[in-house]
Design a protein around this motif. Structure first.
Motif, PDB file in Angstrom:
ATOM      1  N   GLY A  51      36.354  -8.865  -2.357  1.00  0.00           N
ATOM      2  CA  GLY A  51      36.915  -8.770  -3.702  1.00  0.00           C
ATOM      3  C   GLY A  51      35.884  -9.106  -4.772  1.00  0.00           C
ATOM      4  O   GLY A  51      34.728  -9.391  -4.497  1.00  0.00           O
ATOM      5  N   THR A  53      36.115 -11.542  -7.365  1.00  0.00           N
ATOM      6  CA  THR A  53      35.951 -12.918  -7.838  1.00  0.00           C
ATOM      7  C   THR A  53      34.749 -13.631  -7.224  1.00  0.00           C
ATOM      8  O   THR A  53      33.975 -14.269  -7.938  1.00  0.00           O
ATOM      9  N   ARG A  79      37.707  -3.864   4.839  1.00  0.00           N
ATOM     10  CA  ARG A  79      38.346  -2.555   4.785  1.00  0.00           C
ATOM     11  C   ARG A  79      37.789  -1.746   5.950  1.00  0.00           C
ATOM     12  O   ARG A  79      36.631  -1.927   6.373  1.00  0.00           O
ATOM     13  N   MET A 142      42.729 -14.637  -3.744  1.00  0.00           N
ATOM     14  CA  MET A 142      44.177 -14.430  -3.803  1.00  0.00           C
ATOM     15  C   MET A 142      44.459 -13.268  -4.746  1.00  0.00           C
ATOM     16  O   MET A 142      43.875 -13.199  -5.838  1.00  0.00           O
ATOM     17  N   GLY A 143      45.320 -12.386  -4.317  1.00  0.00           N
ATOM     18  CA  GLY A 143      45.710 -11.300  -5.206  1.00  0.00           C
ATOM     19  C   GLY A 143      46.847 -11.725  -6.121  1.00  0.00           C
ATOM     20  O   GLY A 143      47.502 -12.748  -5.909  1.00  0.00           O
ATOM     21  N   THR A 148      46.393 -12.967   0.586  1.00  0.00           N
ATOM     22  CA  THR A 148      45.084 -13.563   0.831  1.00  0.00           C
ATOM     23  C   THR A 148      44.511 -12.952   2.093  1.00  0.00           C
ATOM     24  O   THR A 148      45.277 -12.463   2.938  1.00  0.00           O
ATOM     25  N   ARG A 184      42.886  -1.930   7.045  1.00  0.00           N
ATOM     26  CA  ARG A 184      42.045  -3.100   6.925  1.00  0.00           C
ATOM     27  C   ARG A 184      42.013  -3.896   8.230  1.00  0.00           C
ATOM     28  O   ARG A 184      42.819  -3.662   9.131  1.00  0.00           O
TER      29      ARG A 184
HETATM   30  C1  6PG Z   1      39.546  -8.235  -0.264  1.00  0.00           C
HETATM   31  C2  6PG Z   1      39.754  -9.718  -0.292  1.00  0.00           C
HETATM   32  C3  6PG Z   1      41.083 -10.017  -0.900  1.00  0.00           C
HETATM   33  C4  6PG Z   1      40.749 -10.650  -2.241  1.00  0.00           C
HETATM   34  C5  6PG Z   1      41.905 -10.567  -3.190  1.00  0.00           C
HETATM   35  C6  6PG Z   1      41.449 -10.980  -4.594  1.00  0.00           C
HETATM   36  O1  6PG Z   1      39.004  -7.699   0.704  1.00  0.00           O
HETATM   37  O2  6PG Z   1      39.885  -7.619  -1.294  1.00  0.00           O
HETATM   38  O3  6PG Z   1      39.432 -10.406   0.770  1.00  0.00           O
HETATM   39  O4  6PG Z   1      41.958 -10.822  -0.204  1.00  0.00           O
HETATM   40  O5  6PG Z   1      40.358 -11.997  -2.038  1.00  0.00           O
HETATM   41  O6  6PG Z   1      42.352  -9.224  -3.210  1.00  0.00           O
HETATM   42  O7  6PG Z   1      40.511 -10.025  -5.011  1.00  0.00           O
HETATM   43  P1  6PG Z   1      39.742 -10.182  -6.414  1.00  0.00           P
HETATM   44  O8  6PG Z   1      38.827 -11.376  -6.250  1.00  0.00           O
HETATM   45  O9  6PG Z   1      38.979  -8.879  -6.564  1.00  0.00           O
HETATM   46  O10 6PG Z   1      40.795 -10.406  -7.468  1.00  0.00           O
END
Ligand code: 6PG
Length: 244
Positions: A51, A53, A79, A142-143, A148, A184
């Motif tokens: 992700g 963040t 993914r 976390m989305g 998570t 995934r």
């Molecule tokens: C992924 C992550 C997923 C991510 C959350 C938050 O592969 O996307 O492991 O769990 O931690 O979706 O994503 P952001 O940090 O982009 O908001």
């Protein structure tokens, strides 16, 4: 650090005044834990979230002095795409963490060439099982929906993914509406909790509200992050800052 309403595992919520302070503090927290593990046991093993963040945190972490050759990183989820894909979390680590001195660390991918995401999950499960030791650190995101890793709300895979008695470390996640949009691979809850510490990295007011909602409820199928927040086995530290 503000103490959250007492959820046993949550040691605290670090509210940073800026994204820059968040990046510095989270990177230093990770580095300290890796350094302690190497000092005490000669090696460090971590599972990292994908992700957006964590990317700046990984970039900062890569600049910190550590015996990187003694560190091994894997992912909390991936993914079902090759590393060259822009969706790949392995690709995220390659361009953010495995640069400079941190290139010396080892990487254990979740993705591998396989005919199906299930076959890739089986292979990843065996790879992680062969490690035979707990993670020194798991870094989670976390989305906005409370997911998570790739454990998404109200998906059928949560039955296996949240089963505390499961011996599986990695499972396959099929695409679902509304998420995830692509197949995934995800660590299971027992694999995530098989760690000396968990860091949750989140930014923005919206995610702080999601966190508070998660803390106020118990249904982990509605918000899988609750399974991490409400357990009492592994200490959890949360780093938060306003959006960049
Ligand atoms: C992924 C992550 C997923 C991510 C959350 C938050 O592969 O996307 O492991 O769990 O931690 O979706 O994503 P952001 O940090 O982009 O908001």
């Amino acid at each position: 650090m503000n103490r959250l309403t007492l959820i046993p595992a949550v040691e605290g919520l670090h509210r940073h005044a800026s994204q820059a302070a968040f990046v510095a503090a989270a990177a230093e927290d990770i580095a300290r834990r890796l350094g302690d593990a190497i000092d005490q046991r000669g090696s460090a093993l971590m599972a990292l979230a994908g992700g957006k963040t964590p990317e700046p945190v990984y970039r900062r972490l890569a600049t910190l002095a550590l015996p990187w050759a003694e560190a091994t990183a894997t992912l909390t989820d991936e993914r079902f795409v090759p590393p060259a894909s822009e969706l790949s979390n392995a690709g995220l680590l390659a361009r953010s963490l495995f640069t400079g001195a941190a290139r010396a660390s080892a990487f254990l991918p979740l993705w591998s060439e396989a005919a199906t995401v299930e076959a890739a999950a089986d292979a990843a499960d065996q790879r992680l099982a062969a490690l035979g030791e707990p993670f020194d650190l798991v870094v989670l995101g976390m989305g906005d929906d409370g997911h998570t890793a790739s454990l998404f709300p109200h998906t059928p895979e949560l039955v296996a993914g949240l089963d505390p008695t499961s011996s599986r470390k990695v499972i396959a996640i099929a695409p679902h509406a509304p998420a995830p949009k692509e197949p995934r691979l995800s660590l299971t809850l027992p694999a995530i909790l098989d760690a000396r510490a968990i860091l949750i990295l989140i930014t923005g007011d919206a995610k702080l509200q999601v966190l508070q909602t998660a803390l106020a409820g118990e249904d982990a199928h509605a918000m899988p992050i609750r399974a991490v927040l409400r357990q009492t086995r592994t200490p959890v530290v949360i780093h938060w800052s306003p959006e960049a």
